[in-house]
Write a protein that holds these residues in place. Sequence first.
Motif: not given
Length: 240
Positions: A88-111, A140-142
């Motif tokens: 659940e938390t990973m899904e939210d991270l992917r949604r909020v920080f889509e630019f980091a997870f989507d694989g398109r922004n792979r410039f040096p220094g990016y997350l 329910l959290v960890y």
Amino acid sequence: MIGCDCEVCHSRDPRDQRLRASLYVETPECSWVVDTGADFRTQVLRANIRKIDAAVFTHSHTDHVMGFDDLRRFSAFRGGMPVYASAETMEDLRRVFEFAFDGRNRFPGYLKPEPHLVDGPFALGGTTLTPLPVPHGDSLVYGYLFTRAGEKLVAYLSDCSALPDSIAVMIRGVKVLIIDALRPKPHPTHLSVDQALEAASRVQPQRTYFTHISHELPQTAEAGLPRNTFIAYDGLRLEL
């Protein structure tokens, strides 16, 4: 607290000047952070942290994830950043920080996050991290139990409104319990001071530290707590 004139918000005790709850762990093999709140960059600079090998998340509320992109500096050092979280938390991270997870922004220094779903114990170096599901209001959290060579070193429960008996039994006798204690009076999604003390009495740790503290709980309140029970503060370091 923004716009507040209470004694704690104007306290000259630096321990009353608290940023958002987080944890940095360093072992001989590796180091990691638990949660990256909006103050993450400030906290890292202040503590002069130079190395983070992984990011572990308790849940996806904004006060625990909004500094996520500032992991980019450490990601660049190592070529990627392992990220550990519930589905659940990973899904939210992917949604909020889509630019980091989507694989398109792979410039040096990016997350460059490397997702790892947490549904049971996992290892970071010689430390085993066991997720501790606890209620946080309706969520329910960890929390996490850190063990090394079978020894229970730290139980970290930053956000909870109750401590289930099954979790108390699992972490019983831990060296250090770090537990949510928002304020003296009850709250719908966090433990109060009395509730945290009751939870600690079932865990029987060697030491207890309160965290996720509001401006309704001054550092001076520590003097009235039981023996080996403390109010954590920004910059506190524990060696185990």
